[in-house]
Enzyme design. Sequence first.
Site, PDB file in Angstrom:
ATOM      1  N   LYS A  33       0.842  -1.209   0.000  1.00 34.05           N
ATOM      2  CA  LYS A  33       0.000   0.000   0.000  1.00 34.05           C
ATOM      3  C   LYS A  33       0.873   1.254   0.000  1.00 34.05           C
ATOM      4  O   LYS A  33       2.072   1.193   0.318  1.00 34.05           O
ATOM      5  CB  LYS A  33      -0.914  -0.017   1.223  1.00 34.05           C
ATOM      6  CG  LYS A  33      -0.177   0.090   2.555  1.00 34.05           C
ATOM      7  CD  LYS A  33      -1.107  -0.190   3.734  1.00 34.05           C
ATOM      8  CE  LYS A  33      -0.354  -0.099   5.045  1.00 34.05           C
ATOM      9  NZ  LYS A  33      -1.144  -0.615   6.175  1.00 34.05           N
ATOM     10  N   TYR A  59      16.401  30.432   4.911  1.00 30.23           N
ATOM     11  CA  TYR A  59      15.244  31.191   5.390  1.00 30.23           C
ATOM     12  C   TYR A  59      15.307  31.367   6.903  1.00 30.23           C
ATOM     13  O   TYR A  59      15.653  30.437   7.635  1.00 30.23           O
ATOM     14  CB  TYR A  59      13.953  30.440   5.061  1.00 30.23           C
ATOM     15  CG  TYR A  59      13.558  30.488   3.615  1.00 30.23           C
ATOM     16  CD1 TYR A  59      13.323  31.704   2.965  1.00 30.23           C
ATOM     17  CD2 TYR A  59      13.391  29.306   2.889  1.00 30.23           C
ATOM     18  CE1 TYR A  59      12.941  31.729   1.628  1.00 30.23           C
ATOM     19  CE2 TYR A  59      13.011  29.332   1.559  1.00 30.23           C
ATOM     20  CZ  TYR A  59      12.785  30.552   0.938  1.00 30.23           C
ATOM     21  OH  TYR A  59      12.412  30.585  -0.363  1.00 30.23           O
TER      22      TYR A  59
HETATM   23  C1  LIG Z   1      -0.485  -1.663   6.868  1.00 28.70           C
HETATM   24  C2  LIG Z   1      -1.149  -2.883   7.345  1.00 28.70           C
HETATM   25  C3  LIG Z   1      -0.410  -4.063   7.572  1.00 28.70           C
HETATM   26  C4  LIG Z   1       1.098  -4.100   7.504  1.00 28.70           C
HETATM   27  O1  LIG Z   1       1.653  -3.578   8.687  1.00 28.70           O
HETATM   28  P1  LIG Z   1       3.228  -3.582   8.943  1.00 28.70           P
HETATM   29  O2  LIG Z   1       3.381  -3.168  10.351  1.00 28.70           O
HETATM   30  O3  LIG Z   1       3.807  -2.585   7.990  1.00 28.70           O
HETATM   31  O4  LIG Z   1       3.713  -4.950   8.653  1.00 28.70           O
HETATM   32  C5  LIG Z   1      -1.114  -5.202   7.904  1.00 28.70           C
HETATM   33  N1  LIG Z   1      -2.463  -5.197   8.022  1.00 28.70           N
HETATM   34  C6  LIG Z   1      -3.203  -4.078   7.834  1.00 28.70           C
HETATM   35  C7  LIG Z   1      -4.674  -4.132   7.987  1.00 28.70           C
HETATM   36  C8  LIG Z   1      -2.578  -2.885   7.504  1.00 28.70           C
HETATM   37  O5  LIG Z   1      -3.297  -1.775   7.325  1.00 28.70           O
END
Ligand SMILES: *Cc1c(COP(=O)(O)O)cnc(C)c1O
Length: 376
Positions: free
Chosen positions: A35, A268
């Site tokens: 994702k 800045y």
């Molecule tokens: C992002 C996510 C994961 C992965 O989590 P990590 O800590 O990066 O391994 C797993 N399950 C869900 C539902 C998530 O949203």
Amino acid sequence: MLSAEVTLSRSAFAHNIALYRKLLGGKTKFTAVVKSNAYGHGLLETASIALSAGADLLAVNALEEALALRKAFPSVSILIMGSIPQLESRKHLLADEDFWVMVSRFEEMQMLSRLNPAPKIHLKLNTGMARLGQSRPEWDALAKKIKEEKIPLAGLCTHFASTEDFTEHSYSMMQLSLFQEAIEIFYSYGFLDILCHCASSASAMLFAEARMDLVRVGISLYGLWPSLETKLSLSLMKKDVGMLKPALSWKTRIQHIQNLDAGAFIGYGSTFKTTYPTRLAVVPVGYYEGLDRKLSNHGYMLIHGERAKILGRICMNMTMLEITHIPKAKLGDEVVILGSSEGETVSADDHAMWTNTINYEIVTNILDKFPRTIVD
Ligand SMILES: *Cc1c(COP(=O)(O)O)cnc(C)c1O
């Protein structure tokens, strides 16, 4: 080339997946969580490496990500974990039997089950995260309704809230036993073939009982630890799972060099004033490109294996670095923002510590327009 480049190490991904494989044994599937542009690593590049390194399926947050993956990988199973906005008007996009959709509400299950072909429906349960999913009082009635309406239920899942935050895991254990209770309820209604899953990187490492039918591994796939507490928990449990290998390097080049007198102001707000004649390098990466502005006057990049401190405020598209002590640094030389140079390393964990956040946010913030190049 663009102002910066991201490289991905194929062998690091393979190493990290192999590390989990060793823990999982044969029957638990490894889901590569890609994702959010694969945590900043590049969606399609990461998915292709992960699949060739043995990932069984891919997981994303959004429908758009699933559709992009589907174009590139026609027959891979893709788990969609987030809620899908405007599902009613877009449900036709989910007519794909290799989409596995995590669903929280009965109406959504009904809608999806009527598609042809229908995606696989995985019911999300809340066991303590209080984000998506139905809570315990609803489980029994929900199982009954799903059975009566003959909804084909493919999976049951939940998500841990705080495995990464503690070395004392009673809250996670409470969640796990609630989830096991839910599984029993669904079994009792005759759902015997469902895939059960709850573990992300940390819980998959720490709790053998949480691995179940598949694990959803994100951060560790990229070679980053979910947290220091995860490492400490393993050592308290006297478990050694091995080292993770970071897969990503982020590099830019020196775009301009300044020679300043003592007493000159930098950037800045004139927040930095030199106290000796100072040689300064300018790199074309700023907070728009994903470098946190809290790194202003804080932290460093690497040039020829030396630490080049960030001086003054980080600009929208540029950052100034001290190179007085690196006389051979010249225009066009490589600058490592994240990664290694001649034995020195700057990690996403360093950036996270300097900016009071987690490594997840550091890599996810890297602008997606930079090319992701696969090496070794
Ligand atoms: C992002 C996510 C994961 C992965 O989590 P990590 O800590 O990066 O391994 C797993 N399950 C869900 C539902 C998530 O949203």
